[in-house]
Design a protein around this motif. Structure first.
Motif, mmCIF file in Angstrom:
data_model
loop_
_atom_site.group_PDB
_atom_site.id
_atom_site.type_symbol
_atom_site.label_atom_id
_atom_site.label_comp_id
_atom_site.label_asym_id
_atom_site.label_seq_id
_atom_site.Cartn_x
_atom_site.Cartn_y
_atom_site.Cartn_z
ATOM 1 N N HIS A 1 62.927 -39.793 -13.311
ATOM 2 C CA HIS A 1 61.493 -39.448 -12.773
ATOM 3 C C HIS A 1 60.915 -38.729 -13.949
ATOM 4 N N GLN A 2 61.568 -37.579 -14.410
ATOM 5 C CA GLN A 2 60.952 -36.805 -15.459
ATOM 6 C C GLN A 2 60.529 -37.741 -16.669
ATOM 7 N N ALA A 3 61.478 -38.500 -17.085
ATOM 8 C CA ALA A 3 61.249 -39.386 -18.316
ATOM 9 C C ALA A 3 60.087 -40.358 -18.029
ATOM 10 N N GLN A 4 59.743 -40.917 -16.999
ATOM 11 C CA GLN A 4 58.650 -41.510 -16.692
ATOM 12 C C GLN A 4 57.499 -40.818 -16.636
ATOM 13 N N GLY A 5 57.448 -39.624 -15.974
ATOM 14 C CA GLY A 5 55.921 -38.848 -16.245
ATOM 15 C C GLY A 5 55.900 -38.314 -17.399
ATOM 16 N N LEU A 6 56.863 -38.270 -18.228
ATOM 17 C CA LEU A 6 56.949 -37.608 -19.693
ATOM 18 C C LEU A 6 55.892 -38.909 -20.583
ATOM 19 N N ASP B 1 61.301 -48.829 -23.465
ATOM 20 C CA ASP B 1 60.611 -50.091 -23.587
ATOM 21 C C ASP B 1 59.969 -50.449 -22.087
ATOM 22 N N LYS B 2 60.863 -50.473 -21.148
ATOM 23 C CA LYS B 2 60.211 -50.943 -19.717
ATOM 24 C C LYS B 2 59.259 -50.066 -19.375
ATOM 25 N N TRP B 3 59.542 -48.804 -19.178
ATOM 26 C CA TRP B 3 58.378 -47.909 -18.618
ATOM 27 C C TRP B 3 56.962 -47.977 -19.420
ATOM 28 N N TRP B 4 57.290 -47.780 -20.779
ATOM 29 C CA TRP B 4 56.097 -48.031 -21.692
ATOM 30 C C TRP B 4 55.128 -49.140 -21.310
ATOM 31 N N SER B 5 55.583 -50.185 -20.941
ATOM 32 C CA SER B 5 54.947 -51.576 -20.361
ATOM 33 C C SER B 5 54.240 -51.380 -19.292
#
Length: 278
Positions: A176-181, A213-217
């Motif tokens: 959760h924190q990494a996706q928000g970042l 790679d997944k979340w940046w997309s």
């Protein structure tokens, strides 16, 4: 051909003069009485910049080597170049100079460092627009991660969050924190999308982390806001902080991140023990 040779020679001479002006202490290296010349050694600059010593030696010797924007960025950080020097290095390396890009800052105002140091129980740090961590206090070094042990090239908040296993394991609900970042980083770097550093950094991290790679997309974006951050410290256990960020008044390219112990938790007492504060 003479023009090309002159450019490479000028690049090599410029690198040599810049490293001669930096003392080992400025970059956290021990002083030695055996040094024959002032400044850093070639191998020290190469290590700080994350490039091979042979390759860096060739650069200083003026050999015809293609230098990427990422290498220019790493060298400018390792050599603690100011804005004018950084632009000059880009020009000599035949790379597009990021004229409109706020410069990275390796040295902060001593007053600002004293403010950081005064936050005894609040892990705090200062980041530039590229999320490079350029200053921190003892609380951050003790409770989060010892930034002094991280290579200056890797001392980036995004990079550490996705590649440093110790830091990842401490973050509660890391996904959760990494996706928000990522969403906040994308919103920030969108202002400087023409910066070659952004493209190279993102590509490098996408190759390094399948999650990034997944979340940046997904192209999610969000602005920085107050939040809670929870860390599972290996000694102190659960630490809960109120996280806030502020622009530095005399340099809007810098942000101050403060993690204050959350009220109605035992975090303050745990931080006092970690910091040996009575």
């Amino acid at each position: 051909m003479k023009e090309i040779i002159s450019r490479y020679k000028e690049l090599g001479d410029f690198l040599k003069t810049r490293r001669s002006k930096i003392s080992p202490a400025q970059v956290g290296l021990p002083e030695s009485s055996r040094r024959r010349t002032p400044g850093l050694r070639r191998e020290e600059v190469a290590s700080l910049a994350g490039i091979g010593i042979t390759w860096y030696t060739w650069l200083e010797q003026g050999k015809e080597i293609q230098v990427s924007a990422q290498v220019v960025e790493s060298l400018s950080q390792a050599l603690m170049l100011n804005e004018d020097e950084t632009r000059h290095l880009y020009t000599l390396a035949n790379q597009t100079s990021p004229m409109s890009i706020p410069p990275h800052n390796q040295v902060i105002n001593p007053m600002l460092q004293r403010i950081l140091d005064s936050l005894l129980l609040s892990p705090s740090m200062i980041l530039d627009t590229r999320w490079n961590i350029i200053a921190w206090n003892k609380a951050a070094k003790t409770a989060l991660i010892n930034f002094e042990n991280i290579n200056i090239v890797d001392r980036n908040y995004i990079w550490l969050t996705f590649t440093n296993s110790n830091y990842k394991n401490m973050l509660d609900n890391w996904e959760h924190q990494a996706q928000g970042l990522i969403a906040r980083f994308r919103a920030e770097c969108g202002k400087y999308i023409e910066d070659p550093w952004v493209t190279e950094f993102v590509e490098k991290l996408r190759n390094e982390s399948k999650e990034f790679d997944k979340w940046w997309s997904m192209h999610n974006v969000e602005n920085e806001r107050e939040s809670y951050k929870i860390f599972n410290h290996p000694i102190a256990g659960k630490l809960t902080f109120e996280h806030s960020s502020f622009f530095v008044s005399d340099n809007m390219n810098l942000k101050l991140f403060i993690n204050a112990p959350a009220p109605e938790t035992d975090t303050e007492n745990k931080m006092m023990k970690l910091m040996n504060v009575k």
